[in-house]
Scaffold this motif. Structure first.
Motif, mmCIF file in Angstrom:
data_model
loop_
_atom_site.group_PDB
_atom_site.id
_atom_site.type_symbol
_atom_site.label_atom_id
_atom_site.label_comp_id
_atom_site.label_asym_id
_atom_site.label_seq_id
_atom_site.Cartn_x
_atom_site.Cartn_y
_atom_site.Cartn_z
ATOM 1 N N GLU A 71 0.829 -1.206 0.000
ATOM 2 C CA GLU A 71 0.000 0.000 0.000
ATOM 3 C C GLU A 71 0.863 1.256 0.000
ATOM 4 N N PHE A 72 1.979 1.200 0.706
ATOM 5 C CA PHE A 72 2.901 2.330 0.720
ATOM 6 C C PHE A 72 3.447 2.594 -0.685
ATOM 7 N N PHE A 73 3.917 1.561 -1.366
ATOM 8 C CA PHE A 73 4.493 1.760 -2.693
ATOM 9 C C PHE A 73 3.454 2.271 -3.685
ATOM 10 N N ALA A 74 2.173 1.937 -3.467
ATOM 11 C CA ALA A 74 1.127 2.450 -4.353
ATOM 12 C C ALA A 74 0.951 3.961 -4.206
ATOM 13 N N LEU A 75 1.341 4.513 -3.055
ATOM 14 C CA LEU A 75 1.196 5.937 -2.782
ATOM 15 C C LEU A 75 2.493 6.717 -2.971
ATOM 16 N N ALA A 76 3.625 6.039 -2.837
ATOM 17 C CA ALA A 76 4.923 6.708 -2.775
ATOM 18 C C ALA A 76 5.330 7.307 -4.122
ATOM 19 N N ARG A 77 6.274 8.234 -4.063
ATOM 20 C CA ARG A 77 6.788 8.915 -5.241
ATOM 21 C C ARG A 77 8.289 8.623 -5.382
ATOM 22 N N PRO A 78 8.670 7.586 -6.118
ATOM 23 C CA PRO A 78 10.108 7.302 -6.310
ATOM 24 C C PRO A 78 10.854 8.465 -6.951
ATOM 25 N N GLU A 79 10.165 9.226 -7.810
ATOM 26 C CA GLU A 79 10.814 10.361 -8.472
ATOM 27 C C GLU A 79 11.215 11.445 -7.472
ATOM 28 N N GLY A 80 10.607 11.404 -6.281
ATOM 29 C CA GLY A 80 10.939 12.379 -5.243
ATOM 30 C C GLY A 80 12.334 12.222 -4.684
ATOM 31 N N GLN A 81 13.056 11.167 -5.096
ATOM 32 C CA GLN A 81 14.432 10.969 -4.638
ATOM 33 C C GLN A 81 15.431 11.846 -5.398
ATOM 34 N N GLU A 82 14.948 12.563 -6.421
ATOM 35 C CA GLU A 82 15.843 13.483 -7.131
ATOM 36 C C GLU A 82 16.394 14.527 -6.162
ATOM 37 N N MET A 83 17.690 14.839 -6.270
ATOM 38 C CA MET A 83 18.322 15.809 -5.384
ATOM 39 C C MET A 83 19.212 16.754 -6.180
ATOM 40 N N ARG A 84 18.975 18.053 -6.014
ATOM 41 C CA ARG A 84 19.780 19.071 -6.688
ATOM 42 C C ARG A 84 20.526 19.908 -5.655
ATOM 43 N N GLN A 85 21.796 20.125 -5.918
ATOM 44 C CA GLN A 85 22.611 21.043 -5.125
ATOM 45 C C GLN A 85 22.966 22.230 -6.000
ATOM 46 N N MET A 86 22.692 23.460 -5.502
ATOM 47 C CA MET A 86 22.939 24.669 -6.289
ATOM 48 C C MET A 86 23.823 25.626 -5.507
ATOM 49 N N ASP A 87 24.413 26.574 -6.241
ATOM 50 C CA ASP A 87 25.104 27.675 -5.580
ATOM 51 C C ASP A 87 24.158 28.880 -5.546
#
Length: 380
Positions: A71-87
Motif C-alpha cells: 500500500e505504501f508503494f502504491a502511494l509513494a513517489r520514487p521520483e521524489g528521490q531526485e536531489m539538486r545542489q545549487m550555488d
C-alpha cells in the motif's frame, strides 16, 4: 505487581504519529489490544507536515511488519528521490537522479502516511482530544494517565510516542531538548506548476539545496502540486521577536529575509517573495546524546520522545522501526517487562549511533559543500 503477559496487559500509546500508529498496527496484527491517545481533536485537526522518505533499511522494514508495504508503494513517489545542489546564483553544481526502479527511499506525504496507518487500525483504536498532562503511579504499575480534560486512565504499559516535548518522558528521564542555534523558516507554495512555474522548475521532482556558509535553503516537492521551502539560518531562538516582529507579520519577515539573502540570485529570492500564506518558524531542538534512562517495567519511549535529532530524514524512519520493534517484542515476550528489555536493548544503541552522527547536523545545511547525510534532507 507482577509484570503481565502482553496479551492481557492494558497498553496505552501516547501520540498518533507514524511511530505510535506503527506500533499499534503491528500489535493488532498479533492480536494484542492497544489504545492510542492523541491530543488533536481529530485526524484532520491540523496539517501533518511535508514529505518523508522511507528507507528500505528501517521505515520500510516497519511497514513490512505492519503488512502495509504494498500500500505504501502504491502511494509513494520514487521520483521524489531526485536531489539538486545549487550555488547562490542558482547554478546546479550536483544532481542526483533516481533510476526508474529505485525504491530505496521513495517519498510520501506525511498526511498520506498517517492516513494509511490510521485506516489500518481497528475502529476506535485512537482516542482523539486526549492531551496528556502527566503519568503517575508506582514504577511497577499500574500507571495512571492524567489528561487535560480532568479524566484519568489506568494502564499497565505507557508508550511515549508523543514527540519532542513528550509528557511521558519525565516518567523515566529528566532530559529536555536543547536549541542548537539553527532555525528553519517554512514557506509554502501551492499549485506550483501553474502558479509558480519558475520555482517548480528550480526544485524539480524532488529536493533542492542551496547554501553560502551563512544562509541556506532547502526546498522539497510534495504531492498534490505543493512545494515546501525551509530557509535555514543560524539565529537566536526568539529571532523574530528580537527583530521587532511577530510570527504573523509576513511582510515584515519577508523584508528582513530579503536583506539577509540580498546576495542570492533573483531566481532564488522568489522563494522568499512568492510564497503562499505566512511563514512558520521551526527552531531545531535535540535531546542530549546519548539519551538513555534507567529501565522501567511500565514505561518506555519511541521516536522523538526517546531520541530527538535534527530533522534530516532519519526521525520518522527510526520512530517507525522503534514502533515495530517494540510491538514485535511484546508479541514474543512472556511479560511486558521482558519485552521492554528486549526493545530498549536494540533501540538505544542504534539511536545513539545515529544521533552522534547528526550532532550539529542542521548547521551543515548552511555549508556550501554538499551534505553527506544521504538521507534526503530536512523532514519537518
Amino acid at each position: 505487581m507482577t509484570s503481565p503477559n502482553p496479551s492481557h496487559a492494558r497498553i496505552s500509546i501516547i501520540g498518533a504519529g507514524p511511530g505510535g500508529l506503527t506500533c499499534a498496527r503491528v500489535l493488532q496484527q498479533h492480536g494484542i489490544t492497544v489504545t492510542v491517545h492523541d491530543r488533536d481533536a481529530g485526524p484532520d485537526a491540523r496539517n501533518q507536515g511535508g514529505t518523508l522518505d522511507l528507507h528500505a533499511d528501517d521505515g520500510q522494514i516497519a511497514l513490512r511488519a505492519a503488512g502495509l508495504l504494498d500500500e505504501f508503494f502504491a502511494l509513494a513517489r520514487p521520483e521524489g528521490q531526485e536531489m539538486r545542489q545549487m550555488d547562490p546564483t542558482g547554478t546546479i553544481v550536483a544532481h542526483e537522479m533516481p533510476t526508474a526502479d529505485d525504491t530505496f527511499k521513495p517519498e510520501i506525504d506525511r498526511g498520506q502516511l498517517r492516513d494509511l496507518l490510521l485506516n489500518s487500525l481497528a475502529p476506535g483504536t485512537v482516542h482523539w482530544g486526549r492531551a496528556l498532562e502527566r503519568v503517575s503511579g508506582p514504577a511497577e504499575g499500574p500507571r495512571q494517565l492524567h489528561f487535560a480534560d480532568g479524566t484519568t486512565v489506568e494502564t499497565d504499559l505507557v508508550i511515549g510516542a508523543d514527540g519532542a516535548f513528550s509528557r511521558v518522558r519525565p516518567a523515566v528521564s529528566a532530559a529536555t531538548p536543547d536549541y542548537g542555534g539553527v532555525s528553519f523558516l517554512e514557506a509554502w507554495f501551492n499549485d506550483v506548476d501553474n502558479r509558480h512555474p519558475e520555482i517548480a522548475e528550480l526544485v524539480g521532482q524532488g529536493s533542492a539545496h542551496v547554501a553560502d556558509g551563512e544562509r541556506g535553503m532547502f526546498a522539497q516537492r510534495n504531492g498534490g502540486g505543493h512545494i515546501r521551502v525551509y530557509l535555514v539560518q543560524r539565529v537566536p531562538v526568539d529571532w523574530i521577536r528580537a527583530s521587532g516582529l511577530t510570527p504573523e507579520d509576513t511582510d515584515g519577515i519577508r523584508s528582513l529575509l530579503l536583506e539577509r539573502y540580498a546576495d542570492w540570485s533573483p531566481r532564488l529570492r522568489k522563494v522568499i517573495t512568492d510564497n503562499d500564506g505566512p511563514y512558520i518558524d521551526r527552531p531545531i531542538f535535540a535531546l542530549p546524546v546519548p539519551h538513555t534512562w534507567e529501565h522501567n517495567p511500565t514505561v518506555t519511549l519511541l521516536g522523538d520522545a526517546a531520541h530527538l535529532m535534527p530533522p534530516l530524514g532519519v526521525g520518522v524512519n527510526l520512530a517507525m522501526l522503534d514502533g515495530s520493534d517494540l510491538a514485535l517484542a511484546l508479541a514474543d515476550a512472556a511479560t511486558v517487562n521482558d519485552a521492554i528489555h528486549t526493545y530498549e536493548k536494540a533501540m538505544s544503541p542504534r539511536a545513539t549511533e545515529m544521533a552522534q552522527m547528526l550532532v550539529g547536523g542542521a548547521a551543515m545545511l548552511l555549508s556550501s559543500e554538499i551534505p553527506e547525510f544521504g538521507e534526503g534532507g530536512p523532514k519537518v
